[in-house]
Design a protein around this motif. Structure first.
Motif, PDB file in Angstrom:
ATOM      1  N   LEU A   1      14.664   3.171  -6.411  1.00 29.51           N
ATOM      2  CA  LEU A   1      13.821   2.712  -7.518  1.00 29.51           C
ATOM      3  C   LEU A   1      12.669   1.864  -6.997  1.00 29.51           C
ATOM      4  N   ARG A   2      12.984   0.984  -6.076  1.00 32.73           N
ATOM      5  CA  ARG A   2      11.950   0.123  -5.492  1.00 32.73           C
ATOM      6  C   ARG A   2      10.883   0.965  -4.800  1.00 32.73           C
ATOM      7  N   THR A   3      11.300   1.919  -3.979  1.00 34.37           N
ATOM      8  CA  THR A   3      10.369   2.771  -3.243  1.00 34.37           C
ATOM      9  C   THR A   3       9.506   3.588  -4.202  1.00 34.37           C
ATOM     10  N   GLU A   4      10.132   4.177  -5.213  1.00 34.28           N
ATOM     11  CA  GLU A   4       9.378   4.987  -6.172  1.00 34.28           C
ATOM     12  C   GLU A   4       8.413   4.135  -6.992  1.00 34.28           C
ATOM     13  N   PHE A   5       8.849   2.942  -7.379  1.00 34.48           N
ATOM     14  CA  PHE A   5       7.982   2.044  -8.144  1.00 34.48           C
ATOM     15  C   PHE A   5       6.728   1.728  -7.343  1.00 34.48           C
TER      16      PHE A   5
ATOM     17  N   THR B   1       2.851   2.960  -8.214  1.00 36.15           N
ATOM     18  CA  THR B   1       1.825   1.960  -8.527  1.00 36.15           C
ATOM     19  C   THR B   1       0.823   1.802  -7.388  1.00 36.15           C
ATOM     20  N   GLY B   2       0.837   2.736  -6.462  1.00 40.33           N
ATOM     21  CA  GLY B   2      -0.128   2.706  -5.371  1.00 40.33           C
ATOM     22  C   GLY B   2       0.068   1.539  -4.436  1.00 40.33           C
ATOM     23  N   GLY B   3       1.255   0.965  -4.407  1.00 37.74           N
ATOM     24  CA  GLY B   3       1.534  -0.166  -3.526  1.00 37.74           C
ATOM     25  C   GLY B   3       0.879  -1.459  -3.968  1.00 37.74           C
ATOM     26  N   THR B   4       0.347  -1.486  -5.186  1.00 36.68           N
ATOM     27  CA  THR B   4      -0.360  -2.689  -5.641  1.00 36.68           C
ATOM     28  C   THR B   4       0.586  -3.748  -6.193  1.00 36.68           C
ATOM     29  N   TRP B   5       1.834  -3.377  -6.451  1.00 34.81           N
ATOM     30  CA  TRP B   5       2.796  -4.336  -6.981  1.00 34.81           C
ATOM     31  C   TRP B   5       4.091  -4.196  -6.203  1.00 34.81           C
ATOM     32  N   PRO B   6       4.145  -4.776  -5.008  1.00 32.46           N
ATOM     33  CA  PRO B   6       5.379  -4.659  -4.223  1.00 32.46           C
ATOM     34  C   PRO B   6       6.526  -5.402  -4.894  1.00 32.46           C
TER      35      PRO B   6
ATOM     36  N   SER C   1      -9.356  13.043  -2.139  1.00 35.01           N
ATOM     37  CA  SER C   1      -9.340  14.197  -1.235  1.00 35.01           C
ATOM     38  C   SER C   1      -7.953  14.824  -1.145  1.00 35.01           C
ATOM     39  N   ARG C   2      -6.904  14.032  -1.388  1.00 37.03           N
ATOM     40  CA  ARG C   2      -5.534  14.554  -1.326  1.00 37.03           C
ATOM     41  C   ARG C   2      -4.995  14.965  -2.692  1.00 37.03           C
ATOM     42  N   ALA C   3      -5.589  14.500  -3.770  1.00 35.61           N
ATOM     43  CA  ALA C   3      -5.042  14.708  -5.118  1.00 35.61           C
ATOM     44  C   ALA C   3      -4.811  16.170  -5.479  1.00 35.61           C
ATOM     45  N   PRO C   4      -5.739  17.087  -5.174  1.00 38.47           N
ATOM     46  CA  PRO C   4      -5.477  18.476  -5.584  1.00 38.47           C
ATOM     47  C   PRO C   4      -4.226  19.078  -4.925  1.00 38.47           C
ATOM     48  N   GLU C   5      -3.936  18.689  -3.686  1.00 36.91           N
ATOM     49  CA  GLU C   5      -2.775  19.244  -2.992  1.00 36.91           C
ATOM     50  C   GLU C   5      -1.505  18.443  -3.241  1.00 36.91           C
ATOM     51  N   HIS C   6      -1.637  17.197  -3.635  1.00 38.63           N
ATOM     52  CA  HIS C   6      -0.492  16.309  -3.841  1.00 38.63           C
ATOM     53  C   HIS C   6      -0.588  15.675  -5.225  1.00 38.63           C
ATOM     54  N   PRO C   7       0.018  16.284  -6.224  1.00 39.84           N
ATOM     55  CA  PRO C   7      -0.079  15.745  -7.590  1.00 39.84           C
ATOM     56  C   PRO C   7       0.409  14.298  -7.712  1.00 39.84           C
ATOM     57  N   GLU C   8       1.317  13.857  -6.831  1.00 36.54           N
ATOM     58  CA  GLU C   8       1.798  12.475  -6.914  1.00 36.54           C
ATOM     59  C   GLU C   8       0.699  11.468  -6.580  1.00 36.54           C
ATOM     60  N   GLU C   9      -0.391  11.943  -5.999  1.00 37.02           N
ATOM     61  CA  GLU C   9      -1.523  11.058  -5.702  1.00 37.02           C
ATOM     62  C   GLU C   9      -2.225  10.607  -6.982  1.00 37.02           C
TER      63      GLU C   9
ATOM     64  N   LEU D   1      -5.876   2.814  -8.222  1.00 41.69           N
ATOM     65  CA  LEU D   1      -7.059   2.476  -7.423  1.00 41.69           C
ATOM     66  C   LEU D   1      -8.313   2.414  -8.288  1.00 41.69           C
ATOM     67  N   GLU D   2      -8.431   3.327  -9.233  1.00 42.83           N
ATOM     68  CA  GLU D   2      -9.600   3.281 -10.128  1.00 42.83           C
ATOM     69  C   GLU D   2      -9.587   2.023 -10.982  1.00 42.83           C
ATOM     70  N   GLN D   3      -8.410   1.589 -11.420  1.00 42.13           N
ATOM     71  CA  GLN D   3      -8.346   0.338 -12.168  1.00 42.13           C
ATOM     72  C   GLN D   3      -8.811  -0.827 -11.285  1.00 42.13           C
ATOM     73  N   LEU D   4      -8.394  -0.837 -10.026  1.00 39.72           N
ATOM     74  CA  LEU D   4      -8.818  -1.895  -9.108  1.00 39.72           C
ATOM     75  C   LEU D   4     -10.332  -1.874  -8.900  1.00 39.72           C
ATOM     76  N   VAL D   5     -10.903  -0.677  -8.797  1.00 38.13           N
ATOM     77  CA  VAL D   5     -12.355  -0.554  -8.645  1.00 38.13           C
ATOM     78  C   VAL D   5     -13.047  -1.132  -9.877  1.00 38.13           C
ATOM     79  N   PHE D   6     -12.597  -0.729 -11.071  1.00 40.41           N
ATOM     80  CA  PHE D   6     -13.240  -1.207 -12.293  1.00 40.41           C
ATOM     81  C   PHE D   6     -13.100  -2.724 -12.456  1.00 40.41           C
ATOM     82  N   HIS D   7     -11.944  -3.263 -12.108  1.00 36.00           N
ATOM     83  CA  HIS D   7     -11.760  -4.723 -12.196  1.00 36.00           C
ATOM     84  C   HIS D   7     -12.687  -5.439 -11.223  1.00 36.00           C
ATOM     85  N   ALA D   8     -12.793  -4.925  -9.999  1.00 36.67           N
ATOM     86  CA  ALA D   8     -13.676  -5.558  -9.006  1.00 36.67           C
ATOM     87  C   ALA D   8     -15.135  -5.478  -9.453  1.00 36.67           C
ATOM     88  N   GLU D   9     -15.540  -4.319  -9.979  1.00 33.98           N
ATOM     89  CA  GLU D   9     -16.917  -4.187 -10.480  1.00 33.98           C
ATOM     90  C   GLU D   9     -17.177  -5.175 -11.617  1.00 33.98           C
TER      91      GLU D   9
END
Length: 189
Positions: free
Chosen positions: A21-25, A29-34, A136-144, A151-159
């Motif tokens: 569960l920890r690994t999947e979480f 979440t893109g590793g943003t909430w360890p 670049s990986r999203a089309p081949e790896h749906p889990e991306e 990551l897009e949320q992080l970009v928008f928050h930083a902007e």
């Protein structure tokens, strides 16, 4: 998001043990909430106490599997249906720092703004680079896709933070210079 609801969402996919569960979480979440593994097991214990999960045997390695109950499924559906409340503003350390720096006689608040701008701009560049890698990986790896959304949320928050810092700097440049008071409290000549 609460860890509680995150674990319920993962368990909706079937029984899992704590470290999975920890690994999947973290992956979702893109590793943003360890998560600390202790948090996972403490939360699982509370969910079990509240009747939302049950122990469902063990896997071949002897690890205890947890499964969602009907009560847990109902709570998860309810959580998905509720909007995230943003009624009361969170305590934001940066906002507090700028407010206090603006009132301090010996602090150049513009330097505080600029230091934060440099920091958030670097973070923004990093987020944009990671987003490009995920794209670049999203089309081949749906889990991306989950990582990409984070990551897009992080970009928008930083902007948004950069825009807010620009606004703060402009407002500070428009304010009249504070009159400096000598230590004895008299008005300057």
């Amino acid at each position: 998001m609460s860890i509680r609801h995150g674990l319920l969402a993962l368990l909706a996919g079937g029984p899992r043990y704590g470290s999975r569960l920890r690994t999947e979480f973290e992956a979702r979440t893109g590793g943003t909430w360890p998560l600390n593994i202790g948090q996972v097991y403490t939360t699982l214990g509370r969910l079990e106490r509240d009747g939302m999960v049950v122990q469902a045997g063990a896997d071949e390695a002897g690890r205890v599997l947890y499964a969602l109950t009907d009560t847990g499924r109902a709570e998860l559906r309810s959580w998905y249906a509720r909007p995230v409340q943003r009624a009361s503003p969170p305590r934001d350390e940066l906002a507090i720092k700028l407010v206090l720096a603006a009132g301090a006689d010996d602090i150049d608040v513009r330097e505080v703004v600029e230091a934060q701008r440099r920091h958030v701009t670097q973070a923004l560049h990093d987020h944009v680079r990671h987003r490009a890698e995920a794209l670049s990986r999203a089309p081949e790896h749906p889990e991306e896709m989950a990582r990409l959304l984070v990551l897009e949320q992080l970009v928008f928050h930083a902007e948004a933070e950069v825009r807010w810092l620009d606004h703060c700097e402009a407002r500070l440049l428009r304010r009249p210079l504070a009159r400096q008071h000598p230590a004895d409290g008299r008005e300057p000549p």
